[in-house]
Design a protein around this motif. Structure first.
Motif, PDB file in Angstrom:
ATOM      1  N   UNK A  94       0.835  -1.204   0.000  1.00  0.00           N
ATOM      2  CA  UNK A  94       0.000   0.000   0.000  1.00  0.00           C
ATOM      3  C   UNK A  94       0.874   1.259   0.000  1.00  0.00           C
ATOM      4  N   UNK A  95       1.919   1.252   0.808  1.00  0.00           N
ATOM      5  CA  UNK A  95       2.802   2.425   0.863  1.00  0.00           C
ATOM      6  C   UNK A  95       3.479   2.659  -0.487  1.00  0.00           C
ATOM      7  N   UNK A  96       3.970   1.600  -1.106  1.00  0.00           N
ATOM      8  CA  UNK A  96       4.619   1.745  -2.403  1.00  0.00           C
ATOM      9  C   UNK A  96       3.653   2.195  -3.475  1.00  0.00           C
ATOM     10  N   UNK A  97       2.459   1.620  -3.473  1.00  0.00           N
ATOM     11  CA  UNK A  97       1.460   1.971  -4.482  1.00  0.00           C
ATOM     12  C   UNK A  97       0.983   3.410  -4.308  1.00  0.00           C
ATOM     13  N   UNK A  98       0.829   3.848  -3.054  1.00  0.00           N
ATOM     14  CA  UNK A  98       0.418   5.228  -2.807  1.00  0.00           C
ATOM     15  C   UNK A  98       1.448   6.205  -3.363  1.00  0.00           C
ATOM     16  N   UNK A  99       2.728   5.904  -3.180  1.00  0.00           N
ATOM     17  CA  UNK A  99       3.761   6.767  -3.745  1.00  0.00           C
ATOM     18  C   UNK A  99       3.712   6.790  -5.261  1.00  0.00           C
ATOM     19  N   UNK A 100       3.483   5.628  -5.868  1.00  0.00           N
ATOM     20  CA  UNK A 100       3.375   5.566  -7.329  1.00  0.00           C
ATOM     21  C   UNK A 100       2.181   6.362  -7.826  1.00  0.00           C
ATOM     22  N   UNK A 101       1.046   6.254  -7.115  1.00  0.00           N
ATOM     23  CA  UNK A 101      -0.141   6.987  -7.524  1.00  0.00           C
ATOM     24  C   UNK A 101       0.038   8.487  -7.331  1.00  0.00           C
ATOM     25  N   UNK A 102       0.773   8.888  -6.296  1.00  0.00           N
ATOM     26  CA  UNK A 102       1.030  10.315  -6.095  1.00  0.00           C
ATOM     27  C   UNK A 102       1.768  10.897  -7.294  1.00  0.00           C
ATOM     28  N   UNK A 103       2.724  10.134  -7.822  1.00  0.00           N
ATOM     29  CA  UNK A 103       3.468  10.613  -8.986  1.00  0.00           C
ATOM     30  C   UNK A 103       2.578  10.659 -10.228  1.00  0.00           C
TER      31      UNK A 103
ATOM     32  N   UNK B  79      -0.799  10.931 -10.280  1.00  0.00           N
ATOM     33  CA  UNK B  79      -1.898  11.885 -10.145  1.00  0.00           C
ATOM     34  C   UNK B  79      -1.435  13.336 -10.245  1.00  0.00           C
ATOM     35  N   UNK B  80      -0.203  13.609  -9.861  1.00  0.00           N
ATOM     36  CA  UNK B  80       0.285  14.989  -9.940  1.00  0.00           C
ATOM     37  C   UNK B  80       0.318  15.482 -11.386  1.00  0.00           C
ATOM     38  N   UNK B  81       0.387  14.543 -12.351  1.00  0.00           N
ATOM     39  CA  UNK B  81       0.437  14.922 -13.764  1.00  0.00           C
ATOM     40  C   UNK B  81      -0.840  15.636 -14.201  1.00  0.00           C
ATOM     41  N   UNK B  82      -1.966  15.351 -13.513  1.00  0.00           N
ATOM     42  CA  UNK B  82      -3.211  16.028 -13.873  1.00  0.00           C
ATOM     43  C   UNK B  82      -3.811  16.811 -12.710  1.00  0.00           C
ATOM     44  N   UNK B  83      -2.978  17.099 -11.708  1.00  0.00           N
ATOM     45  CA  UNK B  83      -3.425  17.970 -10.621  1.00  0.00           C
ATOM     46  C   UNK B  83      -4.011  17.263  -9.426  1.00  0.00           C
ATOM     47  N   UNK B  84      -3.976  15.932  -9.418  1.00  0.00           N
ATOM     48  CA  UNK B  84      -4.498  15.179  -8.284  1.00  0.00           C
ATOM     49  C   UNK B  84      -3.428  14.926  -7.237  1.00  0.00           C
ATOM     50  N   UNK B  85      -3.846  14.390  -6.107  1.00  0.00           N
ATOM     51  CA  UNK B  85      -2.929  14.119  -4.997  1.00  0.00           C
ATOM     52  C   UNK B  85      -3.233  12.755  -4.398  1.00  0.00           C
ATOM     53  N   UNK B  86      -2.215  12.138  -3.801  1.00  0.00           N
ATOM     54  CA  UNK B  86      -2.402  10.857  -3.128  1.00  0.00           C
ATOM     55  C   UNK B  86      -1.618  10.859  -1.829  1.00  0.00           C
TER      56      UNK B  86
ATOM     57  N   UNK C 265       0.158  16.347   0.567  1.00  0.00           N
ATOM     58  CA  UNK C 265       0.560  15.627   1.777  1.00  0.00           C
ATOM     59  C   UNK C 265       0.756  14.169   1.375  1.00  0.00           C
ATOM     60  N   UNK C 266       1.988  13.750   1.204  1.00  0.00           N
ATOM     61  CA  UNK C 266       2.263  12.419   0.675  1.00  0.00           C
ATOM     62  C   UNK C 266       2.076  11.322   1.721  1.00  0.00           C
ATOM     63  N   UNK C 267       2.409  11.600   2.987  1.00  0.00           N
ATOM     64  CA  UNK C 267       2.304  10.587   4.024  1.00  0.00           C
ATOM     65  C   UNK C 267       2.064  11.235   5.374  1.00  0.00           C
ATOM     66  N   UNK C 268       1.222  10.592   6.179  1.00  0.00           N
ATOM     67  CA  UNK C 268       1.047  10.974   7.576  1.00  0.00           C
ATOM     68  C   UNK C 268       1.308   9.725   8.414  1.00  0.00           C
TER      69      UNK C 268
END
Length: 223
Positions: free
Chosen positions: A153-162, A164-171, A213-216
């Motif tokens: 989950x942690x690895x996938x969240x980081x991948x999705x953050x990268x 999603x940022x391409x179209x203005x989203x966040x993860x 906010x990438x991680x809490x």
């Protein structure tokens, strides 16, 4: 315009606490979990809630729920992939194949299916995706299959953050230590409360658009 948060695993614990926090903050909440009765109880305490019973390991259930929520509320601005479980067996001796498959199906495939269902709606709103990770996904625990599922989950969240940022989203991945929920039947008396994790989710989805906010990472202060 009122924003909408879609939550899996919304019938109890962290998901239910997040629903209440979001509702108090003025969000619509779309509540997804298997137990319709429990979802109705959570919805009763929210100002604007939609009950969406379904199985997080079913892509069809998730797709239908997301479509219904988007139609009802005019879109989805954030999603919380929260549904998850541990192993029922102690982990000693021969592994229980069905138990392991059930956990992997929910903790890994359930997250993938949730993202697949909700991402088209989040693209429309440049929305935020949050996943429930774990302190167990940040350190090595001898032989822990559950911990390994949260490393995913942690690895996938980081991948999705990268992505999603391409179209203005966040993860964001929220990584709590032991939380006072039925998930932990026993353990230390000093635990986080579900509301603590809900606060972290709200931090992520209500952060200024300029900030991702990438991680809490949350741990009980008293150990």
């Amino acid at each position: 315009m009122t924003k909408t948060l879609f939550i899996t695993g919304a019938s109890s614990g962290i998901g239910a606490a997040t629903a209440r926090k979001a509702s108090d903050a003025g969000w619509n909440v779309a509540l997804f979990a298997r137990s319709e009765d429990k979802l109705k109880e959570v919805a009763h305490g929210c100002a604007s809630a939609m009950v969406l019973p379904g199985d997080a390991t079913s892509p069809a259930d998730l797709t239908e729920a997301v479509e219904r929520a988007a139609h009802q509320f005019g879109g989805i601005d954030a999603a919380f992939a929260n549904a998850g479980r541990g192993l029922n067996s102690s982990g000693k001796g021969a592994p229980d194949e069905d138990d392991i498959r059930g956990m992997i199906d929910l903790n890994i495939l359930g997250v993938l299916w949730t993202v697949g269902a909700v991402l088209p709606e989040l693209k429309k709103t440049k929305g935020t995706l949050v996943m429930t990770g774990s302190a167990a996904g940040k350190r090595h625990i001898p032989g822990s299959i559950y911990g390994a599922s949260k490393w995913f989950v942690h690895g996938y969240a980081g991948n999705m953050a990268e992505e999603m940022r391409e179209w203005g989203g966040r993860c964001t991945v929220v990584a709590p230590g032991m939380v006072d929920t039925p998930f932990f039947e026993s353990g230390k008396p000093d635990k986080l409360k579900p509301e603590d994790v809900a606060d972290a989710v709200m931090l992520a989805i209500e952060a200024d658009p300029r900030a991702s906010v990438r991680e809490v990472f949350l741990m009980p202060q008293s150990m």
